[in-house]
Design a protein around this motif. Structure first.
Motif, short mmCIF file in Angstrom:
data_model
loop_
_atom_site.label_atom_id
_atom_site.label_comp_id
_atom_site.label_asym_id
_atom_site.label_seq_id
_atom_site.Cartn_x
_atom_site.Cartn_y
_atom_site.Cartn_z
N PHE A 143 0.86 -1.18 0.00
CA PHE A 143 0.00 0.00 0.00
C PHE A 143 0.90 1.24 0.00
N VAL A 186 -0.57 -0.75 -4.47
CA VAL A 186 -1.94 -0.36 -4.15
C VAL A 186 -1.91 1.11 -3.74
N VAL A 220 -8.18 -5.39 -3.83
CA VAL A 220 -6.80 -5.86 -3.67
C VAL A 220 -6.75 -7.37 -3.82
N LEU A 231 -3.02 -0.82 -8.55
CA LEU A 231 -4.43 -0.64 -8.19
C LEU A 231 -4.57 0.76 -7.62
#
Length: 246
Positions: A143, A186, A220, A231
């Motif tokens: 992330f 992400v 995810v 993403l």
């Protein structure tokens, strides 16, 4: 660019061995639950023994390993422990971080050092270790956040720490492709996780309502199964995947 619902499956999460670093947090906990619901075999990593024990009770039989983001060696140990306990790793995901606010001239060097250590150096340590034990068809995923691409005033050090991780992932992605390891970044917009209220310095500026973290977590999990490398979320919060991020 493609909707995640149109994914081409390259990994089956049913039976996949996935280490989630930050499994005691809001996003990490939700992701662990989503992966387990899809049949994955998670390993949980966290820094707080009590919170890690509570998370482990929600996933009977799942290995739980400790790490300290300020100690890169402990991040590597967590990977190797999880790899041993699960008999291999198919994916490693980092879902932890720290945030700080304030004008650049007013944020102390110690805050900048903290953010760099937690948001960049610790995830990199996880992935360095993961790349030594994972084989073709596996995934490393992190992330970052929208600030990695659109740095914000009052968040210079936080933005820089996330941008550093994003740049590192982009370079490693090109290195890892030859070995068949996929790198997934992400990078969602602001999510309703309470993260901004747990800053190590300063106070969050006024922000619009955050997006649904559950929606992103489901996306995810889809992206881990799909041939996806990035993403992100559209302005309306819709998860969007890019199959080649660079």
């Amino acid at each position: 660019m493609a909707c995640l619902l149109e994914k081409e499956r390259t990994m089956d999460l049913d039976g996949a061995r996935v280490l989630v670093a930050g499994a005691t947090g809001v996003l990490g906990g939700a992701l662990t639950a989503e992966l387990a619901a899809r049949g994955a075999r998670p390993a949980l990593a966290g820094r707080d023994p009590a919170r890690l024990a509570r998370a482990a009770r929600d996933h009977p039989g799942a290995p739980a390993v400790l790490f300290d983001a300020y100690d890169p060696a402990s991040c590597a140990r967590a990977v190797h422990e999880a790899n041993t306990l699960l008999g291999g790793l198919d994916a490693v995901v980092t879902a932890f971080g720290s945030v700080g606010f304030g004008r650049a001239a007013e944020v102390g060097d110690e805050v900048g050092e903290h953010l760099a250590a937690v948001n960049f150096l610790a995830p990199a340590a996880f992935f360095r270790a993961a790349l030594t034990v994972m084989g073709p068809g596996s995934v490393i995923a992190a992330f970052t956040g929208v600030v990695a691409r659109r740095p914000q005033p009052g968040m210079a050090d936080y933005s820089a720490s996330k941008a550093a991780l994003s740049a590192w992932l982009a370079a490693v992605r090109r290195e890892a492709r030859t070995g068949g390891v996929r790198v997934l970044e992400v990078s969602p917009g602001h999510l309703d996780t309470g993260f901004a209220g747990r800053s190590v310095a300063g106070t969050a500026p006024p922000m619009p309502p955050g997006g649904d973290p559950g929606r992103v977590v489901r996306a995810v999990a889809d992206a881990l199964e799909a041939d996806a490398e990035l993403l992100r979320t559209a302005p309306d919060g819709t998860p969007v995947v890019e199959r080649r991020a660079g």
